[in-house]
Design an enzyme around this catalytic site. Structure first.
Site, mmCIF file in Angstrom:
data_model
loop_
_atom_site.group_PDB
_atom_site.id
_atom_site.type_symbol
_atom_site.label_atom_id
_atom_site.label_comp_id
_atom_site.label_asym_id
_atom_site.label_seq_id
_atom_site.Cartn_x
_atom_site.Cartn_y
_atom_site.Cartn_z
ATOM 1 N N ARG A 1 -14.889 -27.178 -5.681
ATOM 2 C CA ARG A 1 -14.381 -26.187 -4.723
ATOM 3 C C ARG A 1 -14.847 -26.502 -3.296
ATOM 4 N NH1 ARG A 1 -17.238 -21.574 -8.109
ATOM 5 N NH2 ARG A 1 -16.724 -23.156 -9.648
ATOM 6 N N LYS B 1 -25.962 -31.857 -15.016
ATOM 7 C CA LYS B 1 -25.269 -31.471 -16.240
ATOM 8 C C LYS B 1 -26.069 -31.905 -17.468
ATOM 9 C CE LYS B 1 -20.516 -32.012 -14.484
ATOM 10 N NZ LYS B 1 -20.006 -30.655 -14.754
#
Length: 502
Positions: free
Chosen positions: A356, A282
């Protein structure tokens, strides 16, 4: 944070010996019966304040009046509710959030609030009292654990809800009981999310779950890395591989129902104690917020604690897949293929789409309980923030009845959801050349493709997915929402559980 004590009592406002007596007022309306009695006792001061327009009763407007010993209460705090026709349960919650901050500002240790003369249409005394207790407790929230010197004002220790007649005492007391339990749960979530990730590791989350299980007599099972390997939880293990912190898979169970063989409600929460993005690192800006990437897990943990404290007559299971997502030497790489607990294979094209992955194994595990309802909650996608901003939770699901029940719980709790499409056409974006699917679907419809990915692991269970990436962190302080971790989603889940039992 030590939770404020909230109690109910019967009595008259004119004889209530409080440090602060809180009265609500609607814009454009005359003084309520309680306010008239107080106003007469202190020589018309409240009427003067209204006539001078120093205070008009606009939403969340405040005015503090000293009684000069003409009344048992030392001060009167007027709190605006806005226009009478617009008064909602959440407006009452907001009013109490603002009121408690003002009480703390004047260094009062406790206050009394009269039941509002104007209540939302169709709302019961239970709902009104619940909202008032929630607003006061959540509005008083402060996190000071890591400050070496005290800098925050002292907490307000107590709040009394004044009921004029004994026949209102029972519903108000029940509402306060619910409000305290739900607010305590949200406070727990905020605390857990505020702890830095060097403190709140996966092991510490497991220890917190053990403590809650012991305190509330819950059944707990914790799967370690070797247990996950035996089961074949390749997605969760793949995410955890880059970290020195071992992953945990936590299952808590509450059996509050007297019915034999009742199918459980199963809650699943994403619990990434810190998310660097892994190899798909990130940007540095705001990465510190990623200590709260375990909000979903904290919320299902707090929800099962609240259900036990409220003694809700239902069978409930909370599942927390816990890991850190780090770019270590053993970390999962873009292009890797993992085999999930369900047997399906996933090509990992972006290691920052890790939520997920851990949820795929957790949801597949949850289906083993044949749940009556399966709800997962997760800070899942940045796309949710883009689509919905900061005031709505993204909702997807496969069961119309369950979605509608969750939607109504969102309206009651003030933690609203907005349904998004779960159309199979979007799965084209998830097709992989080397595996059953890939874990990202490109920029378009990112929140939808993430939810559709999850839908492949829930079988035929009635299922709802809640994406709280839009609401879990607040950039500014609001009425009863602090700056930082908000805990939003917790009270929605608990209200859903309460509503199932009514």
């Amino acid at each position: 944070m030590k939770i404020m004590r909230v109690e109910t009592k019967t009595g008259r406002v004119t004889s209530e010996a409080a440090e602060v007596l809180v009265l609500t007022h609607c814009e454009g309306e005359g003084l309520s019966q309680d306010a008239v009695a107080v106003d007469q006792a202190i020589g018309g001061v409240l009427r003067d304040v209204l006539q001078s327009k120093e205070f008009e009763g606009k939403a969340n407007e405040l005015a503090l009046v000293h009684t000069q010993k003409q009344l048992a209460a030392k001060r009167i705090l007027l709190v605006g509710l806005g226009k009478k026709k617009d008064v909602s349960v959440d407006q009452l919650r907001q009013a109490m959030g603002h009121a408690v901050k003002r009480v703390r500002q004047i260094k009062a240790a406790a206050f009394t609030v009269a039941l509002p003369a104007v209540t939302p249409a169709g709302s019961s005394l239970v709902e009104v009292a619940q909202a008032m207790a929630e607003g006061a407790i959540l509005g008083s929230y402060q996190f000071t654990t890591y400050r070496s010197e005290p800098s925050a004002p002292k907490d307000v220790k107590g709040m009394s809800v004044l009921v004029p007649h004994k026949d209102g005492l029972r519903p108000v007391t029940e509402g306060v009981r619910r409000g305290v339990a739900t607010a305590e749960a949200a406070v727990l979530v905020r605390d857990l999310c505020n702890h830095p990730s060097n403190v709140l590791t996966p092991t510490m989350v497991a220890n917190e779950a053990k403590a809650i299980a012991k305190e509330e007599s819950l059944t707990i099972k914790i799967l370690e890395e070797r247990d996950m390997e035996k089961l074949g939880m390749g997605a969760l293990l793949g995410v955890a591989r880059g970290s020195h912190e071992p992953p945990k898979f936590i299952i808590l169970e509450y059996k509050g129902s007297k019915k034999k063989n009742e199918r459980p409600v199963v809650l699943v929460g994403k619990t990434i104690t810190f998310d660097t993005g892994g190899i798909s690192l990130k940007p540095a800006e705001n990465m510190e917020h990623m200590k709260a990437d375990m909000t979903g897990g904290a919320e299902v943990l707090a929800s099962i604690r609240a259900a036990a404290r409220l003694k809700l007559p239902l069978h409930l299971i909370s599942i927390l897949p816990v890991a850190e997502n780090m770019p270590g030497g053993r970390a999962m790489k873009p292009g890797d293929v993992v085999k999930t607990l369900s047997g399906k294979t996933v090509e990992v094209q972006n290691t920052d789409a890790e939520g997920r992955l851990i949820l795929s194994d957790a949801l597949a595990y949850a289906t083993r309980y044949k749940p009556a309802a399966l709800i997962d909650i997760a800070t899942l996608t940045g796309a949710c923030v883009v689509a919905l901003g900061q005031f709505a939770i993204g909702m997807f699901g496969t069961d119309a009845t369950l979605k509608e029940t969750v939607r109504k719980a969102g309206l009651r709790s003030g933690e609203r959801v907005w349904e998004m499409p779960l159309w199979e056409e979007y799965f084209e974006q998830l097709r992989s050349d080397v595996a059953d699917m890939r874990n990202i679907g490109g920029r378009g419809g990112g929140m939808i493709t993430a939810a559709l990915f999850l839908s492949k692991f829930v079988g035929d269970c009635p299922w709802v997915h809640l994406d709280i990436a839009s609401t879990d962190w607040s950039e500014r302080e609001r009425a009863y929402i602090p700056k930082g971790p908000s805990g939003i989603g917790t009270r929605l889940l608990i209200q859903y559980l309460i509503d199932r039992t009514l």
